[in-house]
Design a protein around this motif. Structure first.
Motif, PDB file in Angstrom:
ATOM      1  N   TYR A   1      77.868  39.965  46.619  1.00  8.19           N
ATOM      2  CA  TYR A   1      76.233  40.140  47.001  1.00  8.19           C
ATOM      3  C   TYR A   1      75.369  40.230  45.836  1.00  8.19           C
ATOM      4  CZ  TYR A   1      72.040  41.914  48.808  1.00  8.19           C
ATOM      5  OH  TYR A   1      70.706  42.282  49.095  1.00  8.19           O
TER       6      TYR A   1
ATOM      7  N   GLY B   1      72.280  44.710  40.229  1.00 10.67           N
ATOM      8  CA  GLY B   1      72.755  45.184  41.488  1.00 10.67           C
ATOM      9  C   GLY B   1      73.628  44.388  42.242  1.00 10.67           C
ATOM     10  N   ARG B   2      74.470  43.728  41.584  1.00 12.23           N
ATOM     11  CA  ARG B   2      75.651  42.816  42.229  1.00 12.23           C
ATOM     12  C   ARG B   2      76.664  43.845  42.888  1.00 12.23           C
ATOM     13  NH1 ARG B   2      77.301  37.291  39.210  1.00 12.23           N
ATOM     14  NH2 ARG B   2      74.933  36.610  39.050  1.00 12.23           N
ATOM     15  N   LEU B   3      77.041  43.556  44.010  1.00 11.35           N
ATOM     16  CA  LEU B   3      78.186  44.254  44.614  1.00 11.35           C
ATOM     17  C   LEU B   3      79.367  43.300  44.920  1.00 11.35           C
ATOM     18  CD1 LEU B   3      79.429  47.107  46.137  1.00 11.35           C
ATOM     19  CD2 LEU B   3      78.184  45.897  48.188  1.00 11.35           C
ATOM     20  N   ASN B   4      80.434  43.605  44.515  1.00 13.10           N
ATOM     21  CA  ASN B   4      81.681  42.801  44.672  1.00 13.10           C
ATOM     22  C   ASN B   4      82.866  43.508  45.515  1.00 13.10           C
ATOM     23  OD1 ASN B   4      80.558  41.115  42.803  1.00 13.10           O
ATOM     24  ND2 ASN B   4      81.869  41.814  41.162  1.00 13.10           N
ATOM     25  N   LEU B   5      83.011  42.608  46.593  1.00  9.83           N
ATOM     26  CA  LEU B   5      84.419  43.353  47.409  1.00  9.83           C
ATOM     27  C   LEU B   5      85.185  42.317  47.551  1.00  9.83           C
ATOM     28  CD1 LEU B   5      82.005  44.644  50.482  1.00  9.83           C
ATOM     29  CD2 LEU B   5      83.210  45.798  48.457  1.00  9.83           C
TER      30      LEU B   5
ATOM     31  N   GLY C   1      86.282  47.118  44.917  1.00  9.23           N
ATOM     32  CA  GLY C   1      84.806  47.040  45.201  1.00  9.23           C
ATOM     33  C   GLY C   1      84.481  47.546  43.756  1.00  9.23           C
ATOM     34  N   SER C   2      83.139  46.731  43.564  1.00 13.27           N
ATOM     35  CA  SER C   2      82.684  47.234  42.175  1.00 13.27           C
ATOM     36  C   SER C   2      81.218  47.000  42.484  1.00 13.27           C
ATOM     37  CB  SER C   2      83.112  46.558  41.028  1.00 13.27           C
ATOM     38  OG  SER C   2      82.801  45.163  41.102  1.00 13.27           O
ATOM     39  N   TYR C   3      80.338  47.770  41.710  1.00 10.98           N
ATOM     40  CA  TYR C   3      78.878  47.489  41.666  1.00 10.98           C
ATOM     41  C   TYR C   3      78.441  47.458  40.255  1.00 10.98           C
ATOM     42  CZ  TYR C   3      73.826  48.581  42.422  1.00 10.98           C
ATOM     43  OH  TYR C   3      72.413  48.369  42.643  1.00 10.98           O
TER      44      TYR C   3
ATOM     45  N   THR D   1      74.599  36.754  49.918  1.00 10.12           N
ATOM     46  CA  THR D   1      75.997  37.044  49.770  1.00 10.12           C
ATOM     47  C   THR D   1      76.658  35.594  49.544  1.00 10.12           C
ATOM     48  OG1 THR D   1      76.150  38.727  51.267  1.00 10.12           O
ATOM     49  CG2 THR D   1      78.132  37.847  50.839  1.00 10.12           C
TER      50      THR D   1
ATOM     51  N   PHE E   1      79.126  48.899  34.912  1.00 10.19           N
ATOM     52  CA  PHE E   1      79.401  48.965  36.288  1.00 10.19           C
ATOM     53  C   PHE E   1      80.436  49.800  36.653  1.00 10.19           C
ATOM     54  CE2 PHE E   1      83.626  47.119  35.123  1.00 10.19           C
ATOM     55  CZ  PHE E   1      84.446  47.377  36.345  1.00 10.19           C
TER      56      PHE E   1
ATOM     57  N   GLY F   1      83.515  50.942  39.669  1.00  6.12           N
ATOM     58  CA  GLY F   1      84.244  50.185  40.833  1.00  6.12           C
ATOM     59  C   GLY F   1      85.445  51.110  41.354  1.00  6.12           C
TER      60      GLY F   1
END
Length: 188
Positions: free
Chosen positions: A129, A100-104, A93-95, A135, A74, A76
Motif C-alpha cells: 500500500y 508511509g508504505r505498508l507491506n503485507l 508485515g512492515s511499515y 494498493t 521501517f 515489521g
C-alpha cells in the motif's frame, strides 16, 4: 596488513571453537535416541516463530508530495510456520516511515543446513500500500543469515536484505524500496 590477518585469524578460530569441540554421536542405539547428535534431525525450537524486524528502508526516489515524511527506517513483524529446519512459510508485515508504505506479504524461505548459523533465501508476494497510488501487488525477495541461540535454540537473531518491488514497476525502478534490516525472534 599482517596484524589484520592475525586478528581475523584469531576471530575465525574463536568462532569455530564450539563446532570443533562438539563430539559426534552414535546412531546404533534404540530408535529415536539419535536426536541432537548427528543422527536424525529434530526441529530445534518448534514449528512456529515470531520475529520483530527493524532497519533501514531506502526509497529509490523521494516519495511524492503529500506522502508521509519520516526517517529512512521501517518496522515489521514476521510470523513463520516451520515445515522443517530448511524450510519455512513467512507471513510478514512492515511499515516504511519515509513515504508511509505498508507491506503485507506471504511466501517461502529456504535455509541452509548449518548450526547455529544458517543462510536463507526466499520470495514473498502480497500487497504493497502506497498512500500516493493505492494498493498494488508486489514481490519482495529476501536474502540473509540468522543464528539460533539460547537454551533450546529458541532465540533467533538475523540480518537480511529485501527489495520491495510493486508491480507494474517503473522502467527506472524508482518505486522500489530497499530494506536492510535486523531481526530478533523466538521459536515456539
Amino acid at each position: 596488513m599482517k596484524r589484520h590477518a592475525t586478528l581475523w585469524g584469531a576471530v575465525t578460530l574463536l568462532a569455530a571453537m564450539p563446532a570443533l569441540a562438539q563430539d559426534r554421536g552414535r546412531t546404533d542405539g534404540p530408535e529415536g535416541s539419535e536426536y541432537g547428535k548427528g543422527g536424525y534431525e529434530d526441529l530445534h525450537g518448534g514449528r512456529f516463530s515470531l520475529e520483530f524486524n527493524w532497519g533501514a528502508a531506502i526509497n529509490a526516489e523521494e516519495p511524492p508530495r503529500g506522502a508521509p515524511e519520516g526517517p529512512p527506517l521501517f518496522l515489521g513483524l514476521t510470523a513463520s510456520l516451520w515445515g522443517d529446519d530448511w524450510y519455512q512459510l513467512d507471513f510478514s508485515g512492515s511499515y516504511v516511515l519515509d513515504g508511509g508504505r505498508l507491506n503485507l506479504m506471504v511466501g517461502p524461505r529456504f535455509r541452509t543446513y548449518g548450526y547455529p548459523l544458517s543462510f536463507h533465501l526466499g520470495l514473498r508476494a502480497g500487497a504493497i500500500y502506497m498512500p500516493e497510488i493505492g494498493t498494488r501487488f508486489g514481490l519482495s525477495p529476501i536474502v540473509g543469515a540468522d543464528v539460533l541461540v539460547g537454551s533450546g535454540d529458541s532465540l533467533l537473531l538475523g540480518l537480511s536484505y529485501s527489495p520491495d518491488i510493486p508491480l507494474p514497476t517503473n522502467i527506472d525502478g524508482g518505486d522500489i524500496t530497499h530494506r536492510l534490516f535486523m531481526s530478533v525472534g523466538y521459536r515456539f
